[in-house]
Design a protein around this motif. Structure first.
Motif, PDB file in Angstrom:
ATOM      1  N   LYS A  84      -4.366 -87.955  79.943  1.00  0.00           N
ATOM      2  CA  LYS A  84      -2.925 -87.800  80.091  1.00  0.00           C
ATOM      3  C   LYS A  84      -2.445 -86.594  79.283  1.00  0.00           C
ATOM      4  O   LYS A  84      -2.992 -86.275  78.228  1.00  0.00           O
ATOM      5  N   THR A 123       1.797 -86.555  82.547  1.00  0.00           N
ATOM      6  CA  THR A 123       1.048 -86.085  83.712  1.00  0.00           C
ATOM      7  C   THR A 123      -0.401 -86.533  83.616  1.00  0.00           C
ATOM      8  O   THR A 123      -0.911 -86.852  82.538  1.00  0.00           O
ATOM      9  N   TYR A 162      -1.817 -80.932  87.179  1.00  0.00           N
ATOM     10  CA  TYR A 162      -1.039 -81.811  86.312  1.00  0.00           C
ATOM     11  C   TYR A 162      -0.048 -82.583  87.188  1.00  0.00           C
ATOM     12  O   TYR A 162       1.093 -82.184  87.376  1.00  0.00           O
ATOM     13  N   PRO A 186       2.485 -85.444  88.288  1.00  0.00           N
ATOM     14  CA  PRO A 186       3.426 -86.309  87.569  1.00  0.00           C
ATOM     15  C   PRO A 186       2.995 -87.768  87.621  1.00  0.00           C
ATOM     16  O   PRO A 186       2.699 -88.312  88.688  1.00  0.00           O
ATOM     17  N   HIS A 187       2.977 -88.385  86.459  1.00  0.00           N
ATOM     18  CA  HIS A 187       2.509 -89.768  86.325  1.00  0.00           C
ATOM     19  C   HIS A 187       3.653 -90.713  85.955  1.00  0.00           C
ATOM     20  O   HIS A 187       3.954 -91.657  86.686  1.00  0.00           O
ATOM     21  N   TYR A 234       7.801 -80.778  92.584  1.00  0.00           N
ATOM     22  CA  TYR A 234       6.341 -80.633  92.511  1.00  0.00           C
ATOM     23  C   TYR A 234       5.756 -80.258  93.863  1.00  0.00           C
ATOM     24  O   TYR A 234       4.889 -79.375  93.968  1.00  0.00           O
TER      25      TYR A 234
END
Length: 444
Positions: free
Chosen positions: A212, A242, A304, A306-307, A346
């Motif tokens: 992460k 991310t 990367y 988005p989380h 994104y």
């Protein structure tokens, strides 16, 4: 040594009378136009021209270009103006701009209509099973050690920090004219940032997933059209987590879900009718100064992904357009708008749109954690389409509002944190928040 005369209460007005006598002897300054013009020439060396000669010039088009202020637009409360230092040109088409300081008056129902979103039930067992499978019991973690660190993080963020600033003025609705003593302490925004950072560090310490990356203080800017109207989402993100892997979707097979759920079309129609007679653009400020071709995503690497988006709610900075108190529904809708803006920016930044369908080829899932330092709200958005006029809908799930604690303050000189929640298990805070946060962090 000089002895002064003792003055009594009846002599207090003596100085006021003497002062008015002195001020009354001043000669007034001549304020005629000729003298004022001479003063301007001498002091500022300004060239003064006759306005009649200026407007009789042949180059009238140049004069029209100078006049760019329309007072009718300024008087409109719904018009939001950008800082013109960004060289934004005035456009012919009006644009609805959603930013950090305003909320949707219709709340979640308005956001669902605007973003073409279907909301799942809060108690949906499939979603809960996916999330709760990542609880801390899976990683053989000492609960006592974990909860002790969380309690220390709460007290450190709300009580032990050394920041001392002016806190917002208190007001009593029953006594609006009463002035409370001014208080100093830790600002709301700093409490949120400190607590979020400490809890993330605890999750990172006890987690086995180390892939992460955290982004602080980014900017998101994206645009879209719906019902022949132009919208722009210009929001700030406090923290964006991310990962190098995409999250698993809430509903893996959307088409099969539509077949199994025959009332899906009825729910979509119900969403459109839920805010009638209002429209989905109500309470969103408008402007003529924008750049619809501009897209901003704070990271320049597509790996990367988005989380989890951490959204802070500061009641001092977020206001309703109609000066009413911000409701829980409006706070949730603000989070939903930020989640969609992050995914849309994104996708457009790295051109992840399929050329044949002019839409994303596979769903993108992103999580959210909303907090004001005391309450927490968790949500998941599955973006199936960025074409908001499509028949395909996005999927949204959100938890109930959960208080991490009820009070965190000094009582009799001692730092005290209390919680009335049923799931505290002898601890001084609600452990359900930590279970959700740990599950969201380890979700993949």
């Amino acid at each position: 040594m000089r002895l002064n005369v003792v003055l009594y209460r009846q002599h207090i007005g003596r100085m006021f009378k003497k002062h008015w006598i002195i001020q009354g002897k001043r000669t007034p300054i001549d304020t005629t136009q000729d003298i004022q013009n001479e003063l301007l020439k001498i002091r500022n060396d300004i060239k003064i021209e006759d306005p009649k000669q200026l407007f009789e010039t042949e180059d009238k088009e140049q004069l029209l270009k100078v006049s760019t202020v329309d007072f009718k637009e300024i008087n409109k409360k719904s018009v939001y103006y950008y800082d013109t230092s960004n060289n934004l040109k005035k456009q012919d088409r009006i644009c609805h701009v959603f930013n950090d300081s305003n909320v949707l008056v219709g709340g979640v129902e308005q956001a669902k209509v605007l973003l073409n979103t279907l909301q799942l039930d809060t108690t949906d067992q499939n979603v809960l099973d996916k999330l709760l499978s990542n609880k801390q019991e899976k990683f053989n973690i000492s609960k006592q050690l974990l909860y002790k660190q969380v309690e220390d993080a709460i007290k450190s963020s709300h009580l032990y920090d050394s920041e001392q600033v002016k806190l917002p003025v208190k007001k009593d609705p029953s006594r609006p004219a009463w002035n409370f003593p001014r208080e100093y302490g830790i600002s709301y925004q700093r409490k949120i940032e400190l607590l979020t950072t400490k809890l993330l560090k605890i999750c990172e310490t006890f987690s086995e997933n180390k892939n992460k990356y955290l982004l602080n203080n980014g900017t998101i800017l994206t645009s879209f059209e719906k019902d022949s109207l132009l919208y722009q989402l210009d929001v700030n993100i406090d923290k964006l987590l991310t990962s190098n892997q995409r999250l698993s979707p809430l509903i893996s097979d959307y088409q099969q879900y539509v077949l199994n759920n025959q009332t899906q079309k009825d729910q979509k129609q119900a969403n459109n009718n839920s805010i009638y007679p209002l429209k989905c653009n109500i309470s969103i400020p408008t402007t003529f100064y924008y750049d619809s071709n501009r897209n901003i995503y704070p990271i320049n690497n597509a790996n990367y992904i988005p989380h989890t988006l951490f959204v802070s709610y500061n009641k001092c900075n977020v206001h309703n357009l109609y000066e009413t108190e911000v409701t829980d529904e409006q706070i949730t809708s603000r989070t939903l708008m930020k989640l969609y803006a992050t995914v849309s920016a994104y996708v457009q930044q790295f051109n992840l749109i399929n050329k044949t369908t002019e839409d994303i080829s596979e769903p993108i899932t992103i999580q959210s954690v909303t907090s004001d330092g005391q309450f927490y709200e968790f949500g998941i958005l599955q973006v199936n389409t960025i074409n908001l006029e499509n028949n395909i809908q996005n999927i949204w799930w959100t938890s109930d509002k959960i208080n991490l604690f009820d009070q965190c303050q000094y009582l009799n000189g001692r730092p005290t944190c209390t919680s009335k929640a049923e799931s505290h298990h002898g601890h001084h805070f609600n452990t359900q928040v930590i279970d959700y946060l740990f599950a969201f962090y380890n979700h993949h």
